[in-house]
Design a protein around this motif. Structure first.
Motif, PDB file in Angstrom:
ATOM      1  N   TYR A 174       0.827  -1.209   0.000  1.00  0.00           N
ATOM      2  CA  TYR A 174       0.000   0.000   0.000  1.00  0.00           C
ATOM      3  C   TYR A 174       0.862   1.260   0.000  1.00  0.00           C
ATOM      4  O   TYR A 174       0.530   2.253  -0.659  1.00  0.00           O
ATOM      5  CB  TYR A 174      -0.912  -0.014   1.223  1.00  0.00           C
ATOM      6  N   LEU A 175       1.973   1.219   0.732  1.00  0.00           N
ATOM      7  CA  LEU A 175       2.819   2.402   0.860  1.00  0.00           C
ATOM      8  C   LEU A 175       3.730   2.606  -0.344  1.00  0.00           C
ATOM      9  O   LEU A 175       4.009   3.741  -0.729  1.00  0.00           O
ATOM     10  CB  LEU A 175       3.671   2.289   2.137  1.00  0.00           C
ATOM     11  N   LEU A 176       4.213   1.520  -0.945  1.00  0.00           N
ATOM     12  CA  LEU A 176       5.117   1.641  -2.094  1.00  0.00           C
ATOM     13  C   LEU A 176       4.388   1.663  -3.432  1.00  0.00           C
ATOM     14  O   LEU A 176       4.940   2.088  -4.435  1.00  0.00           O
ATOM     15  CB  LEU A 176       6.121   0.480  -2.096  1.00  0.00           C
ATOM     16  N   GLY A 177       3.153   1.163  -3.439  1.00  0.00           N
ATOM     17  CA  GLY A 177       2.405   1.114  -4.696  1.00  0.00           C
ATOM     18  C   GLY A 177       1.956   2.492  -5.149  1.00  0.00           C
ATOM     19  O   GLY A 177       1.798   3.425  -4.363  1.00  0.00           O
ATOM     20  N   ASN A 178       1.753   2.641  -6.437  1.00  0.00           N
ATOM     21  CA  ASN A 178       1.263   3.892  -7.024  1.00  0.00           C
ATOM     22  C   ASN A 178       0.503   3.569  -8.303  1.00  0.00           C
ATOM     23  O   ASN A 178       0.338   2.398  -8.663  1.00  0.00           O
ATOM     24  CB  ASN A 178       2.430   4.861  -7.288  1.00  0.00           C
ATOM     25  N   GLY A 179       0.038   4.590  -8.974  1.00  0.00           N
ATOM     26  CA  GLY A 179      -0.761   4.379 -10.177  1.00  0.00           C
ATOM     27  C   GLY A 179      -0.016   3.663 -11.289  1.00  0.00           C
ATOM     28  O   GLY A 179      -0.637   2.999 -12.127  1.00  0.00           O
ATOM     29  N   LEU A 180       1.308   3.778 -11.322  1.00  0.00           N
ATOM     30  CA  LEU A 180       2.090   3.138 -12.374  1.00  0.00           C
ATOM     31  C   LEU A 180       2.297   1.652 -12.119  1.00  0.00           C
ATOM     32  O   LEU A 180       2.563   0.889 -13.051  1.00  0.00           O
ATOM     33  CB  LEU A 180       3.453   3.829 -12.511  1.00  0.00           C
ATOM     34  N   THR A 181       2.203   1.235 -10.874  1.00  0.00           N
ATOM     35  CA  THR A 181       2.451  -0.174 -10.524  1.00  0.00           C
ATOM     36  C   THR A 181       1.214  -0.853  -9.952  1.00  0.00           C
ATOM     37  O   THR A 181       1.317  -1.919  -9.349  1.00  0.00           O
ATOM     38  CB  THR A 181       3.592  -0.269  -9.503  1.00  0.00           C
ATOM     39  N   VAL A 182       0.043  -0.259 -10.133  1.00  0.00           N
ATOM     40  CA  VAL A 182      -1.165  -0.773  -9.503  1.00  0.00           C
ATOM     41  C   VAL A 182      -1.497  -2.190  -9.960  1.00  0.00           C
ATOM     42  O   VAL A 182      -2.042  -2.992  -9.200  1.00  0.00           O
ATOM     43  CB  VAL A 182      -2.350   0.182  -9.772  1.00  0.00           C
ATOM     44  N   ASP A 183      -1.175  -2.518 -11.214  1.00  0.00           N
ATOM     45  CA  ASP A 183      -1.468  -3.861 -11.721  1.00  0.00           C
ATOM     46  C   ASP A 183      -0.560  -4.929 -11.125  1.00  0.00           C
ATOM     47  O   ASP A 183      -0.810  -6.128 -11.311  1.00  0.00           O
ATOM     48  CB  ASP A 183      -1.341  -3.895 -13.244  1.00  0.00           C
ATOM     49  N   TRP A 184       0.483  -4.520 -10.418  1.00  0.00           N
ATOM     50  CA  TRP A 184       1.438  -5.461  -9.823  1.00  0.00           C
ATOM     51  C   TRP A 184       1.465  -5.394  -8.305  1.00  0.00           C
ATOM     52  O   TRP A 184       1.948  -6.324  -7.658  1.00  0.00           O
ATOM     53  CB  TRP A 184       2.848  -5.177 -10.341  1.00  0.00           C
ATOM     54  N   SER A 185       0.953  -4.325  -7.729  1.00  0.00           N
ATOM     55  CA  SER A 185       1.114  -4.095  -6.294  1.00  0.00           C
ATOM     56  C   SER A 185      -0.113  -4.435  -5.463  1.00  0.00           C
ATOM     57  O   SER A 185       0.007  -4.669  -4.260  1.00  0.00           O
ATOM     58  CB  SER A 185       1.484  -2.629  -6.041  1.00  0.00           C
ATOM     59  N   GLN A 186      -1.286  -4.456  -6.066  1.00  0.00           N
ATOM     60  CA  GLN A 186      -2.494  -4.687  -5.276  1.00  0.00           C
ATOM     61  C   GLN A 186      -2.589  -6.131  -4.800  1.00  0.00           C
ATOM     62  O   GLN A 186      -2.398  -7.061  -5.570  1.00  0.00           O
ATOM     63  CB  GLN A 186      -3.751  -4.345  -6.086  1.00  0.00           C
ATOM     64  N   THR A 187      -2.914  -6.312  -3.520  1.00  0.00           N
ATOM     65  CA  THR A 187      -3.152  -7.627  -2.942  1.00  0.00           C
ATOM     66  C   THR A 187      -4.621  -7.737  -2.546  1.00  0.00           C
ATOM     67  O   THR A 187      -5.389  -6.782  -2.683  1.00  0.00           O
ATOM     68  CB  THR A 187      -2.258  -7.857  -1.711  1.00  0.00           C
ATOM     69  N   ILE A 188      -5.002  -8.908  -2.058  1.00  0.00           N
ATOM     70  CA  ILE A 188      -6.401  -9.107  -1.659  1.00  0.00           C
ATOM     71  C   ILE A 188      -6.781  -8.149  -0.541  1.00  0.00           C
ATOM     72  O   ILE A 188      -7.894  -7.611  -0.522  1.00  0.00           O
ATOM     73  CB  ILE A 188      -6.626 -10.566  -1.225  1.00  0.00           C
ATOM     74  N   ASP A 189      -5.870  -7.901   0.399  1.00  0.00           N
ATOM     75  CA  ASP A 189      -6.170  -6.990   1.505  1.00  0.00           C
ATOM     76  C   ASP A 189      -6.417  -5.567   1.003  1.00  0.00           C
ATOM     77  O   ASP A 189      -7.317  -4.876   1.492  1.00  0.00           O
ATOM     78  CB  ASP A 189      -5.026  -7.003   2.513  1.00  0.00           C
ATOM     79  N   ILE A 190      -5.620  -5.130   0.045  1.00  0.00           N
ATOM     80  CA  ILE A 190      -5.836  -3.800  -0.540  1.00  0.00           C
ATOM     81  C   ILE A 190      -7.141  -3.770  -1.313  1.00  0.00           C
ATOM     82  O   ILE A 190      -7.886  -2.779  -1.276  1.00  0.00           O
ATOM     83  CB  ILE A 190      -4.649  -3.417  -1.441  1.00  0.00           C
ATOM     84  N   PHE A 191      -7.454  -4.851  -2.015  1.00  0.00           N
ATOM     85  CA  PHE A 191      -8.720  -4.953  -2.750  1.00  0.00           C
ATOM     86  C   PHE A 191      -9.901  -4.827  -1.795  1.00  0.00           C
ATOM     87  O   PHE A 191     -10.886  -4.142  -2.090  1.00  0.00           O
ATOM     88  CB  PHE A 191      -8.767  -6.284  -3.498  1.00  0.00           C
ATOM     89  N   VAL A 192      -9.814  -5.498  -0.641  1.00  0.00           N
ATOM     90  CA  VAL A 192     -10.897  -5.441   0.344  1.00  0.00           C
ATOM     91  C   VAL A 192     -11.098  -4.012   0.844  1.00  0.00           C
ATOM     92  O   VAL A 192     -12.233  -3.528   0.959  1.00  0.00           O
ATOM     93  CB  VAL A 192     -10.593  -6.393   1.517  1.00  0.00           C
ATOM     94  N   VAL A 193      -9.995  -3.328   1.130  1.00  0.00           N
ATOM     95  CA  VAL A 193     -10.095  -1.949   1.627  1.00  0.00           C
ATOM     96  C   VAL A 193     -10.608  -1.005   0.541  1.00  0.00           C
ATOM     97  O   VAL A 193     -11.490  -0.170   0.796  1.00  0.00           O
ATOM     98  CB  VAL A 193      -8.727  -1.472   2.146  1.00  0.00           C
ATOM     99  N   LYS A 194     -10.095  -1.159  -0.671  1.00  0.00           N
ATOM    100  CA  LYS A 194     -10.398  -0.223  -1.755  1.00  0.00           C
ATOM    101  C   LYS A 194     -11.802  -0.401  -2.309  1.00  0.00           C
ATOM    102  O   LYS A 194     -12.536   0.588  -2.503  1.00  0.00           O
ATOM    103  CB  LYS A 194      -9.361  -0.385  -2.870  1.00  0.00           C
TER     104      LYS A 194
END
Length: 328
Positions: A266-286
Motif C-alpha cells: 500500500y505504501l510503495l504502490g502507485n498508479g504506475l504499478t497498480v497492476d502489480w502491487s495490489q493484494t487481496i487486503d488492498i482490494f478489500v479496503v479499496k
C-alpha cells in the motif's frame, strides 16, 4: 475354566473413567485434570480471548450472503446467496489481485525460508560469541521497525536522485543511468521480496538456531572423526537435524499463502504499478470497506480463510504420507 476367567480384564469404575491418548499414551482422568488445575486456570483467559476475537466474529460471515446495509436490522437485510462470490470470481480485477497475492507470497516464502536457514547455518559456524551476538542483533533490528518506517527506508534507498541502490549499481558499472524502481511494475515483486528478507530474516533465524542447538554434539564429533569438513557437517548433520522444524514451519507458512501483506504494498504502490502491487487486503479496503460494500469485503475474507485452511490440511496430509513431521 480358571484360565479363561483370569484372562479376562477386570473392569472397575476407576478403569472406566480413564481415557488413554493413542498418540502420547497418557492416561487422562478427572484426577489428572485436578492436579493440573493451575494450568487450566491459566489457559482460561487465552481461551476467552480466542472465543471473543477469533470465533465470535465468524457470525459476521453472514454478510457475505446478504446485500448488507448497516442501517437495517438483521431481519430486514436482503439475502442474495452466492452473488458476491460470483462477482469476485468473474471480476478481472480480483483475478489480477489474486495473481499478485499468490506470486508475492510465494516469493516471500521461498526467499524468507532460504535466507533464514542460510543465516542460521552461518551464525552457527561463528565461534567468537561477541561477533555472533553483534551479527544477530544487527539482523534482528529491522524486525522491530514498523512497515511505515521500513517502507520509507526502502523508498529512499531506491530513489532515482540519490538512492543508495542506484549509486552503487552505477559505481559498479552495472547500469549507466538511474532506474525508476518504483515506477515500473516488473520490479515490484522483487522489491517486496527483498524488503521482506531485509526486515524479517533475522527474526526468522531464531527458530532455526534453536533447532540447531538441540542437535546432539556427538554427531559433529563423529563427523569430525570421519574427516568431514564444515560444509559437509552442515549438509549431513545440521540440515537433517533441523528438517522437522523446517517441515512444521513450511506447513504453517503455506496456510498464509494468501497473506502477501498490506502495508508495504500500500505504501510503495502507485498508479504506475497498480497492476502489480495490489493484494487481496488492498482490494478489500479499496473496493469493499471504502465503498461501503461490506458484503464483498466479507466474501473476499471468507475466500482467504477457506483456501488457507484447505492448504494447511493438504500440506499436512502430504507430510504425513511422506513420513515427515506434521501438525496433527
Amino acid at each position: 475354566m480358571s484360565d479363561t476367567v483370569l484372562d479376562k480384564p477386570v473392569k472397575t469404575q476407576k478403569t472406566r473413567q480413564r481415557r488413554v491418548d493413542p498418540e502420547i499414551g497418557v492416561s487422562l482422568s478427572w484426577k489428572t485434570l485436578k492436579t493440573q488445575k493451575q494450568l487450566i486456570f491459566m489457559s482460561v483467559p487465552i481461551a476467552i480471548y480466542l472465543i471473543i476475537f477469533n470465533y465470535a466474529p465468524i457470525w459476521g460471515w453472514v454478510m457475505a450472503f446478504q446485500n448488507y446495509r448497516p442501517a437495517l436490522s438483521f431481519g430486514k437485510q436482503e439475502w442474495v446467496g452466492l452473488q458476491q462470490f460470483n462477482f469476485l470470481f468473474s471480476d478481472e480485477t480480483f483475478m489480477m489481485v489474486l495473481r499478485n497475492t499468490v506470486a508475492m507470497s510465494f516469493i516471500n516464502l521461498v526467499l524468507g525460508t532460504v535466507t533464514a536457514i542460510g543465516l542460521a547455518l552461518l551464525l552457527n559456524e561463528i565461534k567468537v560469541k561477541f561477533f555472533k551476538r553483534i551479527i544477530q542483533s544487527i539482523s534482528y533490528l529491522p524486525h522491530f521497525l514498523s512497515w511505515v518506517i521500513a517502507a520509507g527506508i526502502v523508498a529512499t534507498s531506491l530513489s532515482i536522485d540519490d538512492g543508495i541502490v542506484n549509486i552503487i549499481l552505477m559505481k559498479l558499472h552495472f547500469i549507466k543511468e538511474p532506474i525508476m524502481w518504483l515506477s515500473e511494475g516488473k520490479y515490484f515483486w522483487g522489491i517486496v521480496g527483498a524488503s521482506n528478507v531485509w526486515k524479517e530474516v533475522g527474526w526468522g533465524t531464531i527458530i532455526y538456531l534453536a533447532a540447531i542447538t538441540s542437535i546432539d554434539p556427538s554427531l559433529y564429533e563423529a563427523a569430525s572423526i570421519d574427516g568431514a569438513k564444515r560444509f559437509q557437517k552442515m549438509r549431513y548433520v545440521t540440515l537433517p537435524g533441523i528438517k522437522a522444524t523446517f517441515v512444521i514451519l513450511l506447513i504453517m507458512n503455506i496456510g498464509h499463502i494468501l497473506d502477501a501483506g498490506f502495508e508495504l504494498q500500500y505504501l510503495l504502490g502507485n498508479g504506475l504499478t497498480v497492476d502489480w502491487s495490489q493484494t487481496i487486503d488492498i482490494f478489500v479496503v479499496k473496493y469493499g470497506i471504502s465503498m461501503g460494500n461490506y458484503s464483498l469485503a466479507t466474501a473476499a475474507g471468507i475466500f482467504k480463510t477457506i483456501v488457507s485452511v484447505i492448504l494447511v490440511f493438504i500440506a499436512n496430509y502430504i507430510a504425513k504420507r511422506l513420513g515427515e513431521e506434521r501438525l496433527v
